[in-house]
Design an enzyme around this catalytic site. Structure first.
Site, PDB file in Angstrom:
ATOM      1  N   CYS D 150       0.811  -1.234   0.000  1.00  0.00           N
ATOM      2  CA  CYS D 150       0.000   0.000   0.000  1.00  0.00           C
ATOM      3  C   CYS D 150       0.836   1.273   0.000  1.00  0.00           C
ATOM      4  O   CYS D 150       0.488   2.255  -0.660  1.00  0.00           O
ATOM      5  CB  CYS D 150      -0.957  -0.001   1.194  1.00  0.00           C
ATOM      6  SG  CYS D 150      -0.201  -0.411   2.773  1.00  0.00           S
ATOM      7  N   HIS D 242      -2.731   6.756   3.432  1.00  0.00           N
ATOM      8  CA  HIS D 242      -1.300   6.955   3.679  1.00  0.00           C
ATOM      9  C   HIS D 242      -0.880   8.274   3.035  1.00  0.00           C
ATOM     10  O   HIS D 242      -1.116   8.501   1.847  1.00  0.00           O
ATOM     11  CB  HIS D 242      -0.484   5.815   3.058  1.00  0.00           C
ATOM     12  CG  HIS D 242      -0.630   4.500   3.775  1.00  0.00           C
ATOM     13  ND1 HIS D 242      -1.274   4.353   4.974  1.00  0.00           N
ATOM     14  CD2 HIS D 242      -0.184   3.251   3.447  1.00  0.00           C
ATOM     15  CE1 HIS D 242      -1.222   3.078   5.357  1.00  0.00           C
ATOM     16  NE2 HIS D 242      -0.584   2.393   4.451  1.00  0.00           N
TER      17      HIS D 242
END
Lengths: 344, 344, 344, 344
Positions: D150, D242
């Site tokens: 990710c 993120h």
């Protein structure tokens, strides 16, 4: 000369707090640490994942952990502090008492047993005499004292201060910190931007333990208080400090000023861990708050504020540090009480 | 053909939410935006610091903001949504109604006035007829309808569902989200690792607005309900979604199953913003939770759970999205009700 | 005998921290408090909204606040601590120095002025001699010393410890606490479940202040160091403690072990507020962490860890308490340095 | 007609997200769910503790979970999505491919294997032809495609957009959400009022996967790109999204405007889950922010902003939804790519 003490369940979260409090304690000397079989034989440093916010005491770090078994604890240990999981506590704590050890336990098992004193020293130190009944009935040389659940400890001293007004009905809603569930008890995904209106078995503890704590011991039997308590419990994203909204209805007239005065005047004790002022009363309507007020009195004070005439009786808020006043500190205080009263 | 509507106080947090809801609304067309004098004359894009989580609608962004003055709003605007600060609302809202505008207002001023309908459509749509009294007494061509405070909206529908049991006493403790205080209302240093057991004037709103909402209108006068409510309010670090712990005592026997069934069966309406199911009942004891359940029904549903026999009567928890169901969405729903009932 | 000191901007967040540190300080005695004109004439208790986590000192609470004007500060005050907003500092600080006061200032104005010493005592105490140049050029009897920005203070001591390796390039990414923006600087709605990759002017401060701090003073002129620094700054939802990711490239070979050893060995000073160990080096790869490590050395230590050979040179993380080591504590330390070096 | 698909590791966090995405997907039909042996034979409703923020799809809830074994998956299933723990994936994924299944896997095992395409469709769809090499070498009828980690997915598309400038050196610092560690991965006590500057093995993934993704496939062999990447990873208390600080140094001149333009112009694809705009460029210096921007493009867009000339080259920030774009959505997108390219 310091009393030699042991910690049962020394590697857990409350066990670590106990070590943090006991290591510098002038009246106690840590002489035994127990944990599960898988930790037995290891150095404490290896056995425990130390997570307390002060460094691990060097001498404790090098002690060897034993199994939680009376045969493994040295005979010259006079006092045990127990923070065992309640299912394990229910199994092994009686064996230690039978073997002659005096125990101050934070575990929830046996708290409501008829012959087990459930103690907050400033509230019901006189219940300690129930130990005579306990020893008679169980044939123990040792003894077992419990402290209540952290959310119970937070509000019961405020009720004790109001007892003279003839308390009849109490509603209490709690906003409890994540540390009350242990280090791994609440995941971050559960609690960030969230609150959980449920903590298993917690409401019952506030409702029943409070009545036992406020009860009367007549030398033979402990009768629970007649006050009726209804509790609703919530977990919120604070680290430490349980905040509670309380409503009380009393027989006598009870104004906000009466309540604040009674709490302010409620006496503390002279035990080493007792705070100078037991209940700190705030005039500001938005206090107490967990982050600002949980460390009052070294984490051993209760605080209260927001006194207001309610639609039904009186309402106020109270707060205590759940892992200090509400757990490890509560057990240490009970240990000090046992020492002062000649049980060691 | 869409009704032309205006937003008073269009640059604030609730004003922005109103625009977000009204822009795609098939029955309404945004035709006027007002704000303080300092914003008047500016494009909305410049006047508002857009903070809603969807982009600012292009057509609205290019509209010119006017002062909050009846002379500045076009005559062909038929309905006004007001999210003015209450002190300003108290001053200028009546002038708009006198000038002939029909208004659905979220501002707290005048909510408790005898001739102002305080409405949650699913609960007391019949109170709308109080507008006849209002117009008679005030000589208005326009009309003013209010929605209650966000924390009131959260629990009153659950009380309405239980009314048949003869409610007598209610205790409610709230865990309220920071968005309820507006974008700048709660600083991060106040609320990280903390909770605040106080929200100014909030407790009184729950205690009084609830009785008005549950009251009876006999065609001439509105009598408030006899249920007595005691509230204790807390701010916690959730972004959206007010969670409330409720205890109710009723004349009739009221079991947890009764309560869950009554809430599940409580009807929604056919208004465009009404959720299919008004009250979503959870069997899981730890629901509802703010982050998981606040967007049910597009943010317009109430959710309830944790039904349990209490020491006194019954206890349960309920939840609603405070800026949707509790503020902007509540005003839009009232606007839809006014439209359906021929007031536009 | 204690030096009489004054606090300029005494009601703000850093001003309150200064009072918290100065009140029990054995070498200093608080003798003057200034604030904006609107506070002048009030008791400090009334003028300041006290938000520090220890009670307001009684004697300070009763002092009268004056305007921030040299004529209002008693002549027998020898040292001023300034936490004025930089725009105000730029205006009034020189007037105080001209009036003869020696000043340790946390305000960002004039930090980069050629004749103003920017000091972290453990790093560049020798820059203090620049005061001779300052007094010559400005004709002041007083003197002005600055401490750097909180995010600069966090990483510069670690660079100083590595200077012998010939530092050439530094990248630093910061995760900064909300308290760095002042009590009201970051709203809860901005930061709950969020991070903000921007702090106005902050990156430039790390990039330029660091080179001045590491520069050489030859008795006449201060030359900035040749190390090049690139900074990227983020605000996260921690209360206190700035965490920073650092990459350094050096002329000499620089292994993780070299770096850890050099930091561990980097000397502290004997000033009263200096920590025993200036840089605390962690072996655990996941330390330092803000909540666990910000109070090391009474909040005056730096901590470092996560040393790793990077794709380019070396990387590590460092941390300091931003309102202690990074602001109020930094100013007090500079005051102690001024005292020790005979400037008072 | 929809392709019949299976989910390996269907009860975990990413598995649940996969089901949420696949259930309404018009091209895919869920026909098999596998989990650990202890779940085999149970209804999915019983086997999974459903934690996704939309209700569990009814038809999926009633499916029977099987063991993760090729013999247990129906032969008419054409495509498998794998979210197995990497240790288990390493063991059993090859067996499925050998048994003829085509697989889109999110597990980290084998991502760097020479004959396994690691794919972000908008970046390196042409690497898919590596499957010919894979089938030749391994003798598989099936095939295995991986999506990256990710944190890698978040910044690699922005690098791809800048590749024409001749990228040489990249520094990246990450602020990662707790969901990246799985539902139970980060406890609340670890992250409230805190940040953790360490995520095991994460930095290496950013440093190596990025070079493979940007590499060239010449029909026979995949050469990794020459860009050098240094990463530093942090966990913060965001739920999803993120955020990454990036510095790039390039051979060609690369201004902030050049970079913003190149990212804005970087093409998306026509796959069903592709966002209309792949990289959303912000002019506001304080964007992107996790809570405000993670759901852009249905959670499948990347966002970028804060472009600034750095001391070394250029710096900017980028963001992606880690469980959507960075995990489950990435796997689904790769499945769509396999379908479009005739592998099913």
């Amino acid at each position: 000369m310091a009393v030699r003490v042991g910690v049962l369940g020394a590697t857990g979260a409350v066990g670590q707090r106990l070590i943090q409090l006991l290591d510098p304690h002038p009246e106690f000397e840590i002489a035994a640490l127990t944990a599960s079989a898988s930790s037995a034989g290891k150095q404490y440093r290896q056995a425990a994942k130390w997570r307390v916010d002060s460094p691990i005491p060097e001498d404790v770090a090098e002690m060897t952990v034993t199994a939680t078994d009376p045969d493994e604890v040295p005979d010259d240990v006079d006092l045990l502090f127990s923070s065992l999981p309640s299912s394990i506590g229910a199994e092994v704590e009686p064996a230690f008492c039978e073997a002659g050890y005096v125990m101050s336990s934070n575990s929830s098992n046996a708290r409501m047993a008829e012959d087990v004193p459930l103690i907050i020293p400033e509230v019901n130190a006189d219940h300690l005499e129930l130990l005579e009944v306990q020893r008679d009935e169980r044939g123990w040389d040792g003894a077992m004292v419990k402290n209540p659940n952290c959310s119970t400890i937070t509000f019961v001293p405020t009720l004790a201060a109001l007892e003279e007004f003839g308390l009849e009905r109490v509603h209490v809603s709690t906003l409890q910190a994540v540390s009350g569930a242990g280090y791994d008890g609440v995941t971050s995904m559960e609690i960030i931007d969230n609150a959980i209106p449920y903590i298993g078995s917690e409401e019952e503890k506030l409702e029943t333990e409070s009545r036992k704590l406020l009860g009367e011991f007549d030398g033979a039997e402990l009768s629970h208080d007649s006050v009726e308590v209804a509790a609703s419990c919530n977990r919120i994203s604070t680290l430490d400090g349980h905040l509670e909204n309380v409503w009380v209805e009393a027989q006598e007239e009870l104004t906000p000023e009466d309540a604040a005065d009674a709490m302010e005047a409620y006496p503390s004790l002279d035990l080493r861990s007792s705070p100078d002022q037991l209940i700190h009363v705030f005039e500001e309507p938005d206090r107490p708050q967990p982050r600002l007020d949980r460390t009052l009195g070294g984490g051993m004070a209760i605080s209260a504020g927001g006194f207001r005439e309610s639609t039904f009786g009186l309402q106020y808020n109270c707060l205590a540090h759940n892992t200090m006043r509400g757990a490890a500190g509560a057990s240490v205080l009970n240990g000090e009480l046992l020492l002062e009263n000649g049980y060691l």
